[in-house]
Scaffold this active site. Structure first.
Site, PDB file in Angstrom:
ATOM      1  CE  LYS A 216      -4.345  -1.976   1.224  1.00 30.60           C
ATOM      2  NZ  LYS A 216      -5.311  -2.353   2.230  1.00 30.60           N
ATOM      3  NE  ARG A 263      -6.750  -8.870   0.924  1.00 28.77           N
ATOM      4  CZ  ARG A 263      -6.334  -8.141  -0.112  1.00 28.77           C
ATOM      5  NH1 ARG A 263      -5.382  -7.241   0.052  1.00 28.77           N
ATOM      6  NH2 ARG A 263      -6.871  -8.304  -1.303  1.00 28.77           N
TER       7      ARG A 263
HETATM    8  N1  PMM Z   1      -7.177  -4.227   0.911  1.00 28.35           N
HETATM    9  C1  PMM Z   1      -7.496  -4.425  -0.371  1.00 28.35           C
HETATM   10  C2  PMM Z   1      -8.379  -5.424  -0.757  1.00 28.35           C
HETATM   11  N2  PMM Z   1      -8.934  -6.243   0.159  1.00 28.35           N
HETATM   12  N3  PMM Z   1      -9.169  -6.912   2.399  1.00 28.35           N
HETATM   13  C3  PMM Z   1      -8.870  -6.743   3.672  1.00 28.35           C
HETATM   14  N4  PMM Z   1      -9.442  -7.547   4.611  1.00 28.35           N
HETATM   15  N5  PMM Z   1      -8.019  -5.785   4.109  1.00 28.35           N
HETATM   16  C4  PMM Z   1      -7.425  -4.922   3.246  1.00 28.35           C
HETATM   17  O1  PMM Z   1      -6.664  -4.061   3.695  1.00 28.35           O
HETATM   18  C5  PMM Z   1      -7.717  -5.048   1.853  1.00 28.35           C
HETATM   19  C6  PMM Z   1      -8.621  -6.085   1.461  1.00 28.35           C
HETATM   20  C7  PMM Z   1      -6.904  -3.526  -1.414  1.00 28.35           C
HETATM   21  O2  PMM Z   1      -5.607  -3.953  -1.679  1.00 28.35           O
HETATM   22  P1  PMM Z   1      -5.204  -4.766  -3.018  1.00 28.35           P
HETATM   23  O3  PMM Z   1      -5.768  -3.971  -4.159  1.00 28.35           O
HETATM   24  O4  PMM Z   1      -3.736  -4.737  -2.977  1.00 28.35           O
HETATM   25  O5  PMM Z   1      -5.745  -6.153  -2.950  1.00 28.35           O
END
Ligand code: PMM
Length: 433
Positions: A216, A263
Site C-alpha cells: 500500500k 493479508r
Molecule cells: N485491501 C485491499 C483489498 N482487500 N481486504 C482486507 N481484509 N483488508 C485490506 O486491507 C484489503 C482487502 C486492497 O488492496 P489490493 O488492491 O492490494 O488487494
C-alpha cells in the site's frame, strides 16, 4: 507480544489484467495455479477477489465478479485449500460460500451491500464461515478522500465495534468475526501508521485483527527518501510491487503486536519475516515456554479458542425421523430431527494424495449419525447431540466435532421456526478420565 504465528492470507486478484500471459492458460487456470502456488509458499488461506477496491477503479457488477471468482474458488476449495472471497457484494459472497469459500472478506464490513450481514449470518451458522469486517467510509475515490478524523484510532475502533455488534445482531457467530482497520481506505499514510501503532486498542474489542498493509501507498511514503537499489530500482515511493520487503517488515511487526493475520501479495517474503519474528519472540519467552509460534498447525484465534484445526468437513440438514422427547406422544408418533455436524480433521494428506482413505467419508458419517439418532429414544436433544458427537469422534482423524440437533416440529405452543442445541466436543478431552 504474541506467541502464535499470524495466519498468512495470500492475495489472489482475479481481474482481467492480472493473469494475461499471451493465452497459454485461461485466466481461470492461471489464477488457480497461482492460488495453489500461494499455499505452497506458505499461505494459510487464499483471498480471491474479482473487483479492485483501489481508488478510481471501475466498479464490477456482481454477475461479472462471480464469473471471475467462482470457478477459481471452487477449484481451490476442492483441493482442500481454505479460501476467502474478497467482495462487497452479498450475492457474490453467498455464491462463493456455495462454491466452497469459508471466509467472507468484506472491506466495507457490510456497509456497501445491506444484504451482506444476512448472508454472513447464514453462512456462519450453516457452514461455519468466518466474516472479516473492514473499516470503511465509502467507495474509495481519489477525488473525495474522507480522511478527516479527530482521532483515527478511537474512531476506527468505535466504528468496527459498531459493525461487529451489527453483525452479531444479524446472527453472525461472534467467534467467527475478524476485524480489519482498512489501511488505505480513506486513511492517509500517517493515519495508517497510527492504526498499526494502536493495534492493542483494536484487539481490546476481543476479536482477532487482520492487517492488510501489503504494497500500500503508506509503505511507499515510508520509503520515499531512500535511493533506488536493486530491489527498488524505481527508488522514491516505488511502484507497488517494489514494496514487498517493506510489507514483510510490517508482517513481522504486526505479529509482534499480536495481529491474528496478515493479508499479503508476497507470501514467501512474509513467511520469512514471520519465521525471524517467531525465533526472536520464542527466545524472549525463554526455553520453558512452548514455541507455539512455530506451530505448523495453522489455526485462527477463533478456532484456537476451541483448539480446532482449520480444516473441517461440514454436513448440514441431515434429516432423521426418531422418537426422542419428554412427551408420550413424541415417543409414540416420532418426528423430524435435523442434524448439522462439523468435524475438524486435517485434510492436507487427503488433498495431496486425492485419497478417500485419508479423510472422513461423509456418506459413512451421515449413515453413522442417522443410526445414532434413530436408536433408543431419549428425552433430550442434548443427549442426542452428545451421542452424535461420540460417533463423530470415533472416525479416524477427527479431532473435534460441533454437533447441532434441530427439532423444528418440537411441541412448543407458539409459532417458531426452529429450536436446536449445539455441543462442541474434542477428542483430546474425551480421552481424559
Ligand atoms: N485491501 C485491499 C483489498 N482487500 N481486504 C482486507 N481484509 N483488508 C485490506 O486491507 C484489503 C482487502 C486492497 O488492496 P489490493 O488492491 O492490494 O488487494
Amino acid at each position: 507480544m504474541s506467541e502464535a504465528r499470524p495466519i498468512v492470507m495470500g492475495v489472489l486478484n482475479v481481474t482481467p489484467d492480472s493473469f494475461s500471459d499471451g493465452g497459454a492458460y485461461s485466466e481461470h487456470d492461471a489464477a488457480i495455479a497461482r492460488g495453489i502456488e500461494l499455499v505452497r509458499l506458505g499461505a494459510d488461506l487464499v483471498d480471491v477477489g474479482g473487483e479492485s477496491t483501489r481508488p478510481g477503479a471501475t466498479p464490477v457488477s456482481s454477475v461479472d465478479e462471480q464469473a471471475r471468482v467462482l470457478p477459481v474458488i471452487g477449484a481451490l476449495a476442492e483441493r482442500g485449500i481454505q479460501v476467502s472471497v474478497d467482495t462487497l457484494h452479498a450475492e457474490t459472497a453467498a455464491a462463493a460460500v456455495a462454491a466452497g469459500a469459508r471466509w467472507i472478506n468484506d472491506v466495507s464490513g457490510g456497509l456497501h451491500d445491506l444484504e451482506m450481514l444476512g448472508v454472513a449470518a447464514d453462512a456462519s451458522r450453516r457452514s461455519a464461515v468466518s466474516f472479516i469486517i473492514g473499516h470503511w467510509r465509502g467507495i474509495p475515490d481519489p477525488a473525495h478522500v474522507r480522511s478527516d478524523y479527530a482521532d483515527v484510532v478511537s474512531e476506527v475502533v468505535a466504528a468496527l465495534a459498531e459493525r461487529a455488534e451489527a453483525a452479531v445482531a444479524a446472527g453472525v457467530d461472534a467467534a467467527r468475526i475478524v476485524l480489519d482497520p482498512g489501511l488505505g481506505f480513506d486513511k492517509t499514510g500517517a493515519q495508517g501508521w497510527q492504526l498499526l501503532a494502536g493495534i492493542d486498542e483494536l484487539r481490546a474489542l476481543g476479536f482477532p485483527v487482520l492487517v492488510g498493509a501489503s504494497r500500500k501507498r503508506m509503505l511507499g511514503e515510508a520509503l520515499a527518501e531512500l535511493p533506488a537499489s536493486p530491489r527498488r530500482p524505481s527508488g522514491g515511493g516505488a511502484p507497488a510491487h517494489e514494496r514487498d520487503l517493506a510489507t514483510a517488515v510490517v508482517s513481522a511487526l504486526a505479529a509482534d503486536a499480536g495481529a491474528w493475520g496478515v493479508r499479503v501479495h508476497d507470501v514467501a517474503g512474509t513467511r520469512q519475516a514471520l519465521a525471524v519474528q517467531a525465533a526472536w519472540s520464542a527466545a524472549r519467552r525463554g526455553p520453558a515456554s512452548p514455541a507455539r509460534a512455530n506451530d505448523p498447525q495453522r489455526v485462527n484465534d477463533a478456532q484456537r479458542a476451541s483448539d480446532l484445526p482449520a480444516d473441517r468437513i461440514t454436513l448440514t440438514g441431515l434429516e432423521v425421523f426418531a422418537h426422542h422427547g419428554v412427551f408420550d406422544f413424541e415417543r409414540a408418533q416420532g418426528q423430524r430431527f435435523l442434524i448439522d455436524a462439523e468435524v475438524a480433521v486435517d485434510l492436507a494428506g487427503a488433498a495431496a494424495d486425492d485419497a478417500l482413505a485419508r479423510t472422513v467419508h461423509y456418506g459413512e458419517l451421515a449413515d453413522a449419525i442417522a443410526d445414532a439418532v434413530g436408536r433408543d429414544p431419549v428425552d433430550l436433544i442434548e443427549t442426542v447431540a452428545e451421542r452424535i458427537a461420540d460417533v463423530a469422534l470415533g472416525f479416524d482423524g477427527v479431532r473435534s466435532a460441533t454437533i447441532t440437533v434441530h427439532k423444528p416440529d418440537a411441541p412448543i405452543g407458539r409459532t417458531f421456526s426452529d429450536v436446536s442445541v449445539t455441543v462442541v466436543r474434542d477428542a483430546a478431552s474425551r480421552a481424559k478420565p
